[in-house]
Design an enzyme around this catalytic site. Sequence first.
Site, mmCIF file in Angstrom:
data_model
loop_
_atom_site.group_PDB
_atom_site.id
_atom_site.type_symbol
_atom_site.label_atom_id
_atom_site.label_comp_id
_atom_site.label_asym_id
_atom_site.label_seq_id
_atom_site.Cartn_x
_atom_site.Cartn_y
_atom_site.Cartn_z
ATOM 1 N N ASP A 64 33.107 55.019 0.352
ATOM 2 C CA ASP A 64 32.261 56.207 0.526
ATOM 3 C C ASP A 64 32.784 57.448 -0.210
ATOM 4 O O ASP A 64 32.018 58.194 -0.808
ATOM 5 C CB ASP A 64 32.115 56.543 2.018
ATOM 6 N N SER A 91 36.779 55.856 5.049
ATOM 7 C CA SER A 91 37.126 56.846 4.018
ATOM 8 C C SER A 91 36.443 58.191 4.269
ATOM 9 O O SER A 91 36.842 59.205 3.694
ATOM 10 C CB SER A 91 36.809 56.319 2.618
ATOM 11 N N THR A 138 35.663 49.472 4.524
ATOM 12 C CA THR A 138 34.896 48.250 4.780
ATOM 13 C C THR A 138 35.676 46.978 4.487
ATOM 14 O O THR A 138 35.530 45.974 5.191
ATOM 15 C CB THR A 138 33.606 48.290 3.925
HETATM 16 N N1 ASP Z 1 32.486 53.281 5.702
HETATM 17 C C1 ASP Z 1 33.224 52.672 4.648
HETATM 18 C C2 ASP Z 1 34.280 53.636 4.176
HETATM 19 O O1 ASP Z 1 35.342 53.606 4.701
HETATM 20 C C3 ASP Z 1 32.354 52.248 3.559
HETATM 21 C C4 ASP Z 1 33.035 51.402 2.559
HETATM 22 O O2 ASP Z 1 34.219 51.120 2.618
HETATM 23 O O3 ASP Z 1 32.325 50.956 1.658
HETATM 24 O O4 ASP Z 1 34.071 54.387 3.238
#
Ligand code: ASP
Length: 324
Positions: free
Chosen positions: A86, A56, A13
């Site tokens: 995540d 992630s 993110t």
């Molecule tokens: N979807 C994102 C990830 O790469 C969520 C985050 O970074 O908080 O895990």
Amino acid sequence: MTKSITAFFLGGTISMTGRGGGAISRIGAAELVEAVPQLAELDVRLDARDFRQISSAGLSFQDIVELVDAAAAAESDGIVVVQGTDTLEETAYLIDLLWPHETPVVLTGAMRNPSLAGPDGPANLLAAVTVAASPQFRGQGALVASNDEVHAARYVRKTHSTNVATFASPNAGPVGLLVEGTAIPLATVPRRTVHTPNGPMSARVPILAVGLDDDGLLLSAAARVCDGLVVAGFGGGHVPDRLAEPLGELAQRVPVILASRANGGPVLARTYGFAGSETDLLARGLIRAGLLDPFKARVLLRVALASGYDRDAIAATFVEAGLT
Ligand code: ASP
């Protein structure tokens, strides 16, 4: 003395833009560093590297092995890993298990992407570099810096799907704080054992979260193919009585770890005596996760299996890592 810090950017993110349901990782290491002018005020020589650019959820054990190798080769005073939140509680623990050096490895990420109001990525990146450059945090393995707190990889959990205060250590509390730009240690992490797997950490280890009136469908499916199993039992480590026997049979063939689906606290050893209780399951050969949550228990079991440990060595490993 100026500290050398190498920061590996894996996506997540913190690097994602795109509104209306389309946020994906688009921003690279150089731009993310540039967005934090305060980094230039630290007595740090920062080498920022693009390593992966993914969510992630898409990371693998192999990605982390390659990251650990690259981090060791960097020979810096501190390592920063920037990734999605995540799976960060798992990657941090995997790094912790594999990292033999005194050099701190500090992971961070963000809950709000840069196109939202009040993104937390810049402050988290600054915090992670600050901790990585602080001599007081040497020798503690992998740490997580987020929301002005420092957490030990062994304890940290992602506790909320959107809140910037998502990272917490229910069993221990933070091991440090960021105060006016300084990283302050609060506690040291108990000694950890470093593992050296002999091959790929590809063992099949599902997590079986038991639910009310669980009929054992997933257990019987998993039992046919798994190399090991983590049971996320109720409370202190309990399952419906109908699962006790098949779990005991499986534990004669592969390591079966008994963890708790509760968000904190240990798996018990000697409190309850009903069928499917912790005493019943441990007597049937399950191995207690102690204070390790099911996700970290799964990481540890995959590492232990790749290290060639037999059942006794795995049990001893969980006693050490689970602190019980
Ligand atoms: N979807 C994102 C990830 O790469 C969520 C985050 O970074 O908080 O895990």
